[in-house]
Design an enzyme around this catalytic site. Structure first.
Site, PDB file in Angstrom:
ATOM      1  N   LYS A 280       9.355  33.308 112.680  1.00 14.03           N
ATOM      2  CA  LYS A 280       9.662  31.992 112.115  1.00 14.03           C
ATOM      3  C   LYS A 280      10.060  30.990 113.196  1.00 14.03           C
ATOM      4  O   LYS A 280       9.846  29.801 113.055  1.00 14.03           O
ATOM      5  CB  LYS A 280      10.803  32.115 111.098  1.00 14.03           C
ATOM      6  CG  LYS A 280      10.350  32.749 109.799  1.00 14.03           C
ATOM      7  CD  LYS A 280      11.444  32.691 108.755  1.00 14.03           C
ATOM      8  CE  LYS A 280      12.515  33.721 108.961  1.00 14.03           C
ATOM      9  NZ  LYS A 280      12.332  35.037 108.464  1.00 14.03           N
ATOM     10  N   ARG A 281      10.622  31.522 114.247  1.00 15.96           N
ATOM     11  CA  ARG A 281      11.024  30.684 115.359  1.00 15.96           C
ATOM     12  C   ARG A 281       9.866  29.840 115.891  1.00 15.96           C
ATOM     13  O   ARG A 281      10.041  28.753 116.405  1.00 15.96           O
ATOM     14  CB  ARG A 281      11.502  31.601 116.489  1.00 15.96           C
ATOM     15  CG  ARG A 281      12.785  31.280 117.109  1.00 15.96           C
ATOM     16  CD  ARG A 281      13.441  32.458 117.823  1.00 15.96           C
ATOM     17  NE  ARG A 281      12.585  33.559 118.230  1.00 15.96           N
ATOM     18  CZ  ARG A 281      11.875  33.583 119.338  1.00 15.96           C
ATOM     19  NH1 ARG A 281      11.867  32.541 120.139  1.00 15.96           N
ATOM     20  NH2 ARG A 281      11.161  34.646 119.657  1.00 15.96           N
TER      21      ARG A 281
END
Length: 510
Positions: A280-281
């Site tokens: 998700k980063r």
RNA sequence: GGUCCCUUCGUCUAGCGGUCUAGGACGACGGCCUCUCACGCCGUAAACACGGGUUCGAGUCCCGUAGGGAUCACCA
């Protein structure tokens, strides 16, 4: 029908055990028994991840290319983390990408059920078998105690393997529900003849007795996959290479259970721009998020297939072309970095390659979400939308971008201050006035590219101005900015009434 | 840390011992086209991680080193 054959034919080719402590998969099955069955087996603990989609895609293409069977199996034995919403998200994502399954949820086959939580009795039978043959045993160690011993081992520099404390235990503690452990063979070695990585050898001494059934009665991953893949007749296990280290222990289970081993192929991971595993980063990772961001499924699939697979210099692939040309030999064994720029380029390509009417239909919900258009697609609006698509698609990399670029077609635009100052000058006022007069004379039904072109040429003739000097002020007047499709297209889409309205409004202010 | 995997332009990749003074694509940069933006077209910069072997010859085979990744759960 074809399925039952597998278990009866394969034993002839079984290559396992034999000598103690030696496990190896076949490199290749003879072609006469290429009755290929592959599966994608996600666990429903979140949304369908980009990496998962690629794994699914490679399996799906492999099946379709070879006329095999593609199975979707839901690995939901972790009941604390699995949710029905996640299952729905997976099914949705698969459908959106156009990957259909031959057996799986909603498609019963001879090997169901296809949800692990519905296969409990099958796991129990298999555990029982191992318990009886002595390849599994009950373990009463508590999680806390295990953790302590693990830490102690680490501190002393020993590998944190299970110490077999409960193997052959004579006085099991009361009131403790045991887990079941698989008794690993720690002699010799195991070699995986991986379809993608090649020959990979493991020393069996690195293995320990892992838990195959938890105290809550549910099987753990390594055991459940083996049981499922065996009983479902899976011939090729294509999965992420994060599973490569699990493969030797799984192979021992195939052997202990008396099942034939499938062939394994371990796909490398998708990385983020920092070369760390995609997360998700790095931005969106859920496939459906990409849909919301205005990417076409054609583009996603096209982009993903090229991440680790190639076919000469070709970059653009229709699904048919992928199926036709896909082969495991051309799959790279190295990890690949996810590159949003290239995705944009491919998406742009498919936006332009897909029929405009189709794009218009996909654009509609985007517009509705931005409160620019009603969700209902009346025929008239769809026709108009198609014109917008035609006018905007060259400059749109996503559908969202297309919608944003088209704002002024739906609502009166805000005037960009700098643009107004530069182009809506007193000198241009008479030119615009002349233009308005000519536009008014065009009949409503003839407000199109050809007529508009005539009008503009007349204006240029009369004023001696070049196209750029006329078009740009008009563009700013009707769109509020300096960027739009060709001025004729822009005015035509806006329509006579709206175009004149905006022009007049501007003139009043000069 | 142990084990396993990986290593060609910034990125995706072609290359499967000689045709590689390493090709394509995205991105970047420059130009052309042009009513703006874009598209399109043309061009430029940009890579075989390092060190040893093997071989007449290595980006291609082998071994080390370095770097990156994965994995070591009663998760999958």
């Amino acid at each position: 029908m074809k399925v039952t054959l597998i278990s009866s034919v394969i034993p002839l080719l079984r290559l396992r055990g034999g000598q103690r402590g030696r496990y190896e998969t076949l490199f290749r099955r003879p072609s006469y028994m290429q009755n290929i069955r592959v599966r994608f087996a996600p666990s429903p603990t979140g949304f369908l991840h980009i990496g998962g989609v690629r794994t699914a895609l490679f399996n799906w293409l492999f099946a379709r290319h070879n006329g095999g069977t593609f199975i979707l199996r839901i690995e939901d034995t972790d009941q604390t983390r699995s949710t029905d919403e996640s299952i729905q998200a997976i099914l949705q994502g698969m459908e959106w990408c156009g990957m259909d399954w031959d057996e799986g949820p909603g498609k019963d086959g001879a090997h169901g059920p296809y949800r692990q939580t519905e296969r409990l009795s099958i796991y129990r039978e298999h555990v029982e078998k191992l318990l009886q043959s002595g390849r599994a045993y009950k373990c009463y160690c508590t999680p806390g105690g295990l953790e302590e011993r693990r830490k102690a081992a680490m501190a002393e520099g020993r590998p944190p393997k299970y110490d077999r404390k409960c193997l052959g235990i004579e006085n099991p503690p009361e009131g403790v529900t045991p887990v079941i452990r698989f008794r690993a063979d720690t002699e010799g070695q195991t070699v995986v003849n991986d379809l993608i990585k090649g020959k990979v050898t493991f020393e069996n001494s690195v293995l320990d007795d892992l838990i195959i059934m938890r105290s809550d009665g549910w099987p753990t991953y390594n055991f459940a996959v083996v049981v499922d893949d065996s009983t479902m007749g899976i011939t090729h296990v294509l999965r992420g290479d994060d599973h490569l280290n699990n493969t030797p222990r799984q192979m021992q289970m195939y052997d202990a259970l008396g099942y034939d081993m499938p062939q394994f192929g371990h796909l490398s991971m998708i990385l983020g721009s920092d070369k760390a595993r995609l997360s998700k980063r790095h931005g969106a990772t859920s496939i459906m998020q990409y849909k919301e961001m205005g990417y076409l499924s054609e583009a996603m699939v096209n982009y993903l297939v090229r991440l680790g697979w190639s076919f000469g210099d070709q970059e653009i692939f229709s699904v048919e072309e992928m199926i036709k040309n896909f082969s495991l030999e051309s799959v790279s064994s190295a990890a690949a970095v996810f590159n949003p720029d290239k995705l944009n380029w491919i998406n742009h390509h498919w936006i332009n390659a897909k029929p405009p009417r189709e794009i218009a239909k996909l654009l509609l919900p985007m517009l509705a979400q931005m409160d620019l258009a009603p969700a209902e697609d009346g025929l008239w609006s769809l026709e108009r939308l198609e014109k917008i698509v035609l006018a905007q698609r060259e400059k749109s990399r996503t559908l969202v971008e297309m919608a944003e670029l088209s704002r002024y077609f739906f609502v009166e635009p805000e005037m960009e201050q700098k643009a107004a100052e530069k182009f809506l000058t007193p000198e241009i006022k008479p030119v615009l006035e002349r233009l308005i007069g000519l536009l008014e004379a065009i009949p409503d039904s003839g407000f199109n590219h050809a007529e508009l072109e005539k009008v503009f040429h007349l204006v240029m003739e009369k004023t001696g101005l070049k196209m750029g000097k006329v078009a740009q002020p008009v563009r700013v007047a009707v769109t509020g900015g300096t960027v739009s499709p060709g001025i004729y297209e822009t005015l035509e889409i806006l329509g006579k009434e709206e175009s004149l309205k905006r022009l007049r409004k501007v003139i009043e202010k000069i």
